[in-house]
Structure formats: C-alpha cells, structure tokens
Motif scaffolding. Structure first.
Motif, PDB file in Angstrom:
ATOM      1  N   ASP A  74       0.826  -1.206   0.000  1.00  0.00           N
ATOM      2  CA  ASP A  74       0.000   0.000   0.000  1.00  0.00           C
ATOM      3  C   ASP A  74       0.859   1.254   0.000  1.00  0.00           C
ATOM      4  N   LEU A  75       1.961   1.223   0.739  1.00  0.00           N
ATOM      5  CA  LEU A  75       2.832   2.394   0.865  1.00  0.00           C
ATOM      6  C   LEU A  75       3.962   2.404  -0.164  1.00  0.00           C
ATOM      7  N   ASN A  76       3.912   1.499  -1.129  1.00  0.00           N
ATOM      8  CA  ASN A  76       4.897   1.440  -2.223  1.00  0.00           C
ATOM      9  C   ASN A  76       6.308   1.096  -1.744  1.00  0.00           C
ATOM     10  N   PHE A  77       6.423   0.411  -0.603  1.00  0.00           N
ATOM     11  CA  PHE A  77       7.684  -0.240  -0.284  1.00  0.00           C
ATOM     12  C   PHE A  77       7.795  -1.486  -1.154  1.00  0.00           C
ATOM     13  N   ASN A  78       9.007  -1.846  -1.540  1.00  0.00           N
ATOM     14  CA  ASN A  78       9.170  -3.016  -2.411  1.00  0.00           C
ATOM     15  C   ASN A  78      10.032  -4.112  -1.796  1.00  0.00           C
ATOM     16  N   THR A  79      10.440  -3.951  -0.527  1.00  0.00           N
ATOM     17  CA  THR A  79      11.322  -4.919   0.114  1.00  0.00           C
ATOM     18  C   THR A  79      10.928  -5.086   1.587  1.00  0.00           C
ATOM     19  N   ILE A  80      10.919  -6.321   2.055  1.00  0.00           N
ATOM     20  CA  ILE A  80      10.792  -6.597   3.488  1.00  0.00           C
ATOM     21  C   ILE A  80      12.174  -6.416   4.094  1.00  0.00           C
ATOM     22  N   GLY A  81      12.321  -5.456   4.993  1.00  0.00           N
ATOM     23  CA  GLY A  81      13.612  -5.159   5.588  1.00  0.00           C
ATOM     24  C   GLY A  81      13.938  -6.066   6.750  1.00  0.00           C
ATOM     25  N   TRP A  82      14.828  -5.597   7.598  1.00  0.00           N
ATOM     26  CA  TRP A  82      15.302  -6.391   8.731  1.00  0.00           C
ATOM     27  C   TRP A  82      14.154  -6.676   9.686  1.00  0.00           C
ATOM     28  N   THR A  83      13.831  -7.946   9.891  1.00  0.00           N
ATOM     29  CA  THR A  83      12.654  -8.317  10.674  1.00  0.00           C
ATOM     30  C   THR A  83      13.033  -8.668  12.103  1.00  0.00           C
ATOM     31  N   SER A  84      13.553  -7.712  12.815  1.00  0.00           N
ATOM     32  CA  SER A  84      13.848  -7.845  14.238  1.00  0.00           C
ATOM     33  C   SER A  84      13.597  -6.493  14.874  1.00  0.00           C
ATOM     34  N   GLN A  85      13.174  -6.491  16.127  1.00  0.00           N
ATOM     35  CA  GLN A  85      12.771  -5.242  16.764  1.00  0.00           C
ATOM     36  C   GLN A  85      13.403  -5.131  18.157  1.00  0.00           C
ATOM     37  N   TYR A  86      13.708  -3.905  18.529  1.00  0.00           N
ATOM     38  CA  TYR A  86      14.197  -3.616  19.876  1.00  0.00           C
ATOM     39  C   TYR A  86      13.018  -3.668  20.832  1.00  0.00           C
ATOM     40  N   VAL A  87      13.101  -4.529  21.842  1.00  0.00           N
ATOM     41  CA  VAL A  87      11.940  -4.795  22.688  1.00  0.00           C
ATOM     42  C   VAL A  87      12.188  -4.625  24.187  1.00  0.00           C
ATOM     43  N   SER A  88      13.433  -4.418  24.624  1.00  0.00           N
ATOM     44  CA  SER A  88      13.701  -4.548  26.053  1.00  0.00           C
ATOM     45  C   SER A  88      13.344  -3.322  26.871  1.00  0.00           C
ATOM     46  N   GLY A  89      13.193  -2.167  26.227  1.00  0.00           N
ATOM     47  CA  GLY A  89      12.818  -0.978  26.985  1.00  0.00           C
ATOM     48  C   GLY A  89      13.999  -0.307  27.640  1.00  0.00           C
ATOM     49  N   GLY A  90      13.776   0.900  28.181  1.00  0.00           N
ATOM     50  CA  GLY A  90      14.814   1.605  28.908  1.00  0.00           C
ATOM     51  C   GLY A  90      15.872   2.227  28.044  1.00  0.00           C
ATOM     52  N   TRP A  91      15.515   2.655  26.815  1.00  0.00           N
ATOM     53  CA  TRP A  91      16.485   3.204  25.895  1.00  0.00           C
ATOM     54  C   TRP A  91      17.050   4.532  26.406  1.00  0.00           C
ATOM     55  N   GLY A  92      16.209   5.332  27.024  1.00  0.00           N
ATOM     56  CA  GLY A  92      16.652   6.639  27.497  1.00  0.00           C
ATOM     57  C   GLY A  92      16.538   7.687  26.419  1.00  0.00           C
ATOM     58  N   GLU A  93      17.071   8.861  26.685  1.00  0.00           N
ATOM     59  CA  GLU A  93      16.942   9.979  25.764  1.00  0.00           C
ATOM     60  C   GLU A  93      17.681   9.722  24.453  1.00  0.00           C
ATOM     61  N   ALA A  94      18.870   9.120  24.523  1.00  0.00           N
ATOM     62  CA  ALA A  94      19.659   8.869  23.326  1.00  0.00           C
ATOM     63  C   ALA A  94      20.707   7.820  23.651  1.00  0.00           C
ATOM     64  N   LEU A  95      21.368   7.340  22.626  1.00  0.00           N
ATOM     65  CA  LEU A  95      22.416   6.346  22.827  1.00  0.00           C
ATOM     66  C   LEU A  95      23.781   6.968  22.570  1.00  0.00           C
ATOM     67  N   ASP A  96      24.721   6.652  23.427  1.00  0.00           N
ATOM     68  CA  ASP A  96      26.100   7.072  23.228  1.00  0.00           C
ATOM     69  C   ASP A  96      26.912   5.804  23.005  1.00  0.00           C
ATOM     70  N   TRP A  97      27.252   5.525  21.728  1.00  0.00           N
ATOM     71  CA  TRP A  97      27.943   4.285  21.416  1.00  0.00           C
ATOM     72  C   TRP A  97      29.325   4.235  22.033  1.00  0.00           C
ATOM     73  N   PHE A  98      29.860   5.376  22.448  1.00  0.00           N
ATOM     74  CA  PHE A  98      31.178   5.405  23.068  1.00  0.00           C
ATOM     75  C   PHE A  98      31.104   5.434  24.594  1.00  0.00           C
ATOM     76  N   GLY A  99      29.926   5.626  25.137  1.00  0.00           N
ATOM     77  CA  GLY A  99      29.785   5.835  26.567  1.00  0.00           C
ATOM     78  C   GLY A  99      29.502   4.558  27.331  1.00  0.00           C
ATOM     79  N   ASP A 100      28.563   4.631  28.285  1.00  0.00           N
ATOM     80  CA  ASP A 100      28.249   3.478  29.107  1.00  0.00           C
ATOM     81  C   ASP A 100      27.704   2.339  28.245  1.00  0.00           C
TER      82      ASP A 100
END
Length: 377
Positions: A74-100
C-alpha cells in the motif's frame, strides 16, 4: 552495463551502467532500488495495551505477516527489511555508542517460511558474531580458530538452506552495527593491547579479512547465487578504513545505518560520509537503517528536531529524494513499523493504525523513488 556483480538473471544482482550509475537488477532483469521497512515484528502488537488488537485483527503470526505485506505494498515499499525489533525498553533519551554499555535486547527475525511465503523481495540476516554496538555483552570470538570456522560453516549452511533457490531474496546481511570501533563495553578481539596506531590498523585489517573471508566463503559454498550485503555498519559512529578495505573482496554492497536530523547540513554530512566510503570501496550503497521520530502520547520523551507526524513525512520525502539523487545509492531501509515501548516510534500507532499525516507522504515519495530506478541502467 559496464560491470555486474551476481550470477544468473534468476536472482538479484547489482550492476553499474556505462555512465557510472548503480542499481540492483531484479530477476526479471529490471533496475530496482530497494525501498524497505525495518523492524517488522508482531511483538509490537502483543503488549498488554494492544494485544486485543492483534487477536481481533489477525489471531496468528501468519495472518499478521500477510497484513504487513499489504501495508508495505500500500505504501509502495518493495522490500521486506530487517525483521527484528528492539523490545527490552529503557532506551533513554539517546544512545552514546562510546559511553556506558547498552544492552538493547532484540526479538528474533521472522521464520524462514514466512519470508518465503510473503511473495515479495526480502533480506536475510546472518549474525556472524554477537558484536553489535547495541549489545551490552558482546562476544568477540577468535576469527582464526577452528571453532569459528566450524560455526561459520554451520551458520551459513543453516541460514541459506531454505533461501538459496528463492528469486525474492535480495541478499544476506551480516551483523547489525558491528563494533569495529571500540565497544562501549570495553571488549574487543584479543591481541590489540599496546599496539601503535599503524600496528592496530594492520591487525584490524587482518582480523576483518579473516572474518569476511570465513563467513562469505561459507555462504557461497552453499549459495553461490545471491548477493552478500555485508555488515550494516554504524555510520554515525564511523567505520575504520582498515575494515572497509578488508571487506571489498568479499561483499557486494556497502550497507550503512545512518540517522540524521532534518537540516540540510545534516543530510549533506550524511551524503558526504557515504560518498567517501563508497569511493573508498567502489561498492554501491544501501542505507540500511534510517529514521525519524517525534513525541507521541505513548512516548513523549522521544524528542527530535521535529514535532508532528506531518513533519516526519516531509522529512522522509525530502530525505529519500536526496538519497536516490545519488547514482551510487541503491537502497533506503526505513526504521520502523509499529510504535512500541522500546524503540518508541514507527509509522503506525500502537493500535496498528497508520500515522496518515506521515504515511500519505511516504506512499507518494516511494512511488517517485521507485520511478528513478528506470533511469539508472
């Protein structure tokens, strides 16, 4: 076409025209720009606040996947992308890949048969090592050891067995945002302590070469026909040049996750970074994960430089137009599908309804994006 990567016309491949533009080529020998939606998971409709919606509308995962396909088409996507989702919660305001250290638990991908039964192009992920930037407990396994070789062979044998004959498989992704730069946990492959920068870079090149050689030879041992889309690099964090140079002989496409704000300057920076990596590797680029978000009733803390779903839609349309204007970008994979309590954004509400102020613009933008494919080759 001046060069091609792939095998027979029965499967997806990539090609470069004499003018220098790149494209996927589909099994019908037509140019194809992959427009995908990522993080497609029924978990998002199995929370206490909306499981009734799942039971009433679908009742089974098989029926739900058919609903996903209807939405994508319906939305004119033509590919099924990565079928996994972040589910654990507690992400916070943002992610610092270099931090904690972070520990973003993800759901399992779709069963093989669901992808095969979907009837549209799709991708498969092969998790070579558990070294994702979002993984709070990464396991950097010795790439030279016999155990890794045996595991890679089993992993490839298992993961490609159901898909090796599928004309709808675009290709195999490897690890999602692998920690090729220092991991937030402090872990890394053994033997890098005390090295000079030159020694570090040479050792990293050697390790990456062994990593890519081992898994890609295993994949092609059992499936010589489909594309290898490579690791989904963390573009916001950066990609070591040594790793990119090691990847070149083994991978068909450069896949990069990159999140940016709506400003012209931020998009220009993203395109500049991607162009540099493209020129270094000579590979066409798939933007493997990109998205935007605004505060919602469920997730008021998910703030950004946008405030409304209409702004999200406008940013989607302008961002996609910028991407496909680059003749070396051949894919745009969007994050994500149904808003949940973990990731906190999507193109559908927690009640499984489109954010129409956004999705009406997505539908039109995707149609225009697909039309540009015919101009590539």
């Amino acid at each position: 076409m001046s060069s091609t990567t792939g095998t027979s016309g029965a499967f997806f491949r990539v090609a470069q025209s004499e003018s220098g533009s790149w494209s996927f080529i589909d099994p019908d020998d037509k140019p194809f720009i992959s427009l995908a939606l990522n993080h497609l998971d029924d978990t998002d409709l199995r929370y206490p606040h909306n499981v009734e919606v799942f039971e009433r509308k679908y009742g089974s995962r098989q029926a739900w996947t058919k609903g996903v396909v209807r939405d994508l088409q319906d939305l004119n996507f033509n590919t099924i992308g990565w079928t996994s989702q972040y589910v654990s919660g507690g992400w916070g305001e943002a992610l610092d890949w270099f931090g904690d250290p972070v520990d973003l638990g993800h759901s399992h991908p779709w069963p093989d048969q669901h992808l095969l039964d979907a009837g549209m192009p799709y991708v498969v992920q092969i998790r070579v090592q558990e070294i994702e930037d979002w993984n709070g407990h990464p396991a950097y396994r010795d790439v030279y050891g016999e155990d890794f070789h045996k595991y890679a062979d089993w992993l490839a044998r298992r993961m490609v067995s159901d898909h090796k004959g599928s004309p709808n498989l675009v290709g195999y992704f490897l690890v999602d945002i692998p920690g090729w730069l220092p991991h937030a946990s402090g872990r890394f492959w053994p033997g890098f302590e005390g090295l000079s920068q030159a020694e570090h870079d040479q050792k990293l090149f050697d390790v990456a070469t062994q990593y890519y050689r081992t898994i890609t030879e295993a994949i092609r041992r059992y499936d010589p026909d489909h594309l290898i889309l490579g690791d989904r690099y963390n573009g916001n964090k950066g990609i070591p040049e040594a790793v990119l140079r090691a990847m070149v002989p083994f991978v068909d496409v450069l896949s990069v996750q990159y999140f940016t704000g709506k400003s012209d300057e931020e998009y220009a920076t993203m395109i500049e970074d991607l162009r540099g990596w493209h020129e270094l590797t000579g590979k066409p680029v798939v933007i493997a994960d990109i998205g935007n978000w605004v505060p919602t009733d469920m997730n008021p803390h998910r703030t950004s430089d946008m405030d409304t779903q209409a702004e999200r839609g406008a940013d989607y349309a302008s961002g996609l137009a910028r991407a496909v204007a680059e003749p070396w970008i051949i894919g745009w994979h969007w994050c994500g599908y149904i808003e949940n309590l973990g990731r906190g954004w999507g193109i559908k509400t927690p009640q499984d309804e489109f954010y129409t102020d956004m999705t009406d613009q997505i539908r039109e933008a995707n149609a225009k994006g697909q039309a540009t494919a015919t101009q590539r080759i």
